[in-house]
Enzyme design. Structure first.
Site, PDB file in Angstrom:
ATOM      1  N   GLU A 139       0.888  -1.167   0.000  1.00 49.54           N
ATOM      2  CA  GLU A 139       0.000   0.000   0.000  1.00 49.54           C
ATOM      3  C   GLU A 139       0.918   1.207   0.000  1.00 49.54           C
ATOM      4  O   GLU A 139       1.537   1.524   1.013  1.00 49.54           O
ATOM      5  CB  GLU A 139      -0.928  -0.033   1.214  1.00 49.54           C
ATOM      6  CG  GLU A 139      -2.148   0.865   1.050  1.00 49.54           C
ATOM      7  CD  GLU A 139      -1.904   2.263   1.556  1.00 49.54           C
ATOM      8  OE1 GLU A 139      -1.623   3.146   0.708  1.00 49.54           O
ATOM      9  OE2 GLU A 139      -1.987   2.480   2.765  1.00 49.54           O
ATOM     10  N   CYS A 168      -1.959   8.736   2.792  1.00 43.99           N
ATOM     11  CA  CYS A 168      -1.697   8.251   1.432  1.00 43.99           C
ATOM     12  C   CYS A 168      -2.825   8.597   0.472  1.00 43.99           C
ATOM     13  O   CYS A 168      -2.599   8.794  -0.722  1.00 43.99           O
ATOM     14  CB  CYS A 168      -1.451   6.745   1.449  1.00 43.99           C
ATOM     15  SG  CYS A 168      -2.763   5.802   2.254  1.00 43.99           S
TER      16      CYS A 168
END
Length: 496
Positions: free
Chosen positions: A263, A297
């Site tokens: 990720e 993110c």
């Protein structure tokens, strides 16, 4: 238990904690030859020194996990679920302490941010506890002379590497599904923010997990992280962090073809069409880039607004950010934007702000001097009239900095949104249901938020495409990422 493996930490709110600083391996606390200073980013002072894992300590953790896996994989799912539920209860009991540790170690505002992160971890532990006895396979119809079925089995020893922006929360995303699926784990915190995960290890111990099932270490990414990624005894590596490091992790993991979940970074576009509820678009857009000081993110760091409402959006957006996104000390109840995590990030973000000004972006808000005399604080920064070739539009900044541009047509908005190597998340604000579905189909992202942002759910998959990652976390998909398929063929009457 050696007392020098714990230190007393005093919080600004007058409370204190007995903080572990060792390596939690095979159910015991250990020292190592190397230490690392973790720093409070709000005052630039050392909080504590933690012991760092090297190759020797990781070898021991792998050996312990492999031995524990022999019996842990056979423990009924219901019993695994009970242990995870117990861990959730203990985490809830210690939630205020964990939140305070996070606020001090990472700079997260205690009230508006850190406590919510802990609550999210508790919810995920309970969610995965419920899955532990519901990991089903399937029976495959093959005819009367044979039976075939497929079962999901645990992968084995899983290495997990956690980022510094959500130290405990991202750890929970990895720990809970891995254990529910029957794996043993070695999890490494980010060297910048190790303290909350080390404290969490005391709760793992109190919950009663067998020795070797959960191993929690601190370590440098270049040393411990690299060694975990290439270790032949680790069967899967799960990493959350930058795309640059994610590529390295994948390359190292190829040495023994271990399973990989990544990720990584993002440069999420936020599309505002002229029919959108502008007040709501403004509030969600601000949340999506200023919350956690932009260190997320999925932050919507690129905002594209239809030309007919462009000026109005910027006016409302600036006003809202000034009013609601107050910069301050993490333990101040009114603070919404705390410091960024360390000096390296501070300098990096400041350089991007200078680059934005140099390349001709219009500075609408930000870069003003703050009354705080120390700490890595950056005021919310808004750039407008940005073009696609600007550095602040192309690169992940990971701070409270947003680049706003305009578009004329739906096709242009989609083209600009997809003009990136990243593909983690995308956002679309419109009242037109047909457009919402049409645009979501065209956006190149692992997640699309319609009329919201940053409100992912533990029951839904979380992950990116392109250079934003491989695989998913959360939801049933997150559980499945910690399993492998075994096909079993049973012959009844087929004789040679």
């Amino acid at each position: 238990m050696s007392e020098d493996l714990f230190v007393s930490i005093n919080f600004p709110n007058g409370k204190s904690v007995k903080q572990p600083i060792g390596l939690y391996i095979n159910g015991e606390w250990h020292k190592s030859a190397e230490t690392w200073e973790t720093v409070d980013p709000s005052i630039e002072e050392v909080i504590a020194k933690v012991y760092l894992a090297g190759e020797k300590e990781i070898d021991y953790a792998v050996k312990s996990a492999k031995e524990a896996f022999k019996t842990w994989k056979k423990v009924p799912g219901s019993e695994k679920g009970e242990l995870l539920m117990k861990l959730a209860e203990l985490t809830e009991k210690h939630a205020d302490t964990l939140a305070a540790i996070e606020a001090m170690d990472s700079g997260k505002p205690l009230v508006s941010n850190a406590r919510g992160d802990v609550d999210g971890t508790i919810a995920l532990l309970r969610y995965c506890a419920g899955w532990a006895d519901k990991i089903y396979g399937q029976v495959i119809p093959t005819g009367p002379e044979k039976l075939a079925y497929a079962k999901r089995t645990p992968i084995g020893v899983c290495g997990q590497i956690v980022p510094w922006n959500y130290p405990l929360n991202m750890a929970g995303w990895k720990i809970a599904p891995a254990l529910a699926a029957g794996n043993c784990i070695i999890i490494k915190s980010a060297e910048t923010t190790p303290l909350s995960l080390l404290y969490f290890a005391t709760l793992v111990e109190e919950a009663g997990f067998p020795k070797g099932v959960v191993n929690i270490i601190s370590g440098l990414g270049t040393v411990a992280g690299s060694y975990m990624a290439k270790h032949p005894g680790i069967d899967k590596i799960a990493f959350t962090g930058s795309t640059k490091v994610g590529v390295i992790v994948q390359q190292l993991a190829a040495s023994n073809l271990k399973a990989v979940t990544l990720e990584c970074g993002g440069k999420s576009p936020f599309l505002v069409f002229e029919d959108a509820d502008l007040d709501q678009a403004v509030k969600w857009a601000a949340l999506g880039i200023m919350y956690n000081s932009g260190q997320i993110c999925t932050s919507n760091s690129r905002i594209y607004v239809q030309d007919s409402v462009y000026d109005k959006f910027i006016e409302l957006f600036k006003k809202h950010v000034i009013q609601d996104y107050i910069v301050g000390m993490p333990f101040d109840d009114n603070t919404v934007v705390g410091p960024v995590v360390n000096k390296t990030q501070y300098n990096r973000i400041k350089n991007y702000i200078e680059q934005g000004k140099k390349e001709g972006a219009k500075l609408v808000l930000g870069d003003e001097p703050l009354p705080l005399k120390q700490g890595y604080f950056i005021s919310p920064t808004i750039f407008a009239d940005c073009s696609e070739n600007m550095t602040i539009v192309k690169e992940e900044i990971f701070g409270p900095v947003v680049a706003i541009s305009k578009f004329k047509t739906e096709d242009e908005a989609i083209e600009k949104a997809n003009n990136t190597t990243y593909g983690l998340a995308a956002m679309c604000f419109t009242k037109d249901l047909e457009r919402a579905h049409r645009v979501s189909d065209e956006l190149e992202a692992g997640m699309v938020f319609i009329n919201s942002t940053e409100n992912s759910d533990i029951q839904a998959p979380f992950g990116g495409i392109k250079m934003s990652g491989i695989g998913n976390e959360l939801g049933s998909n997150g559980i499945e990422m910690y399993t492998q398929i075994k096909a079993v063929h049973i012959n009844f009457n087929n004789k040679l």
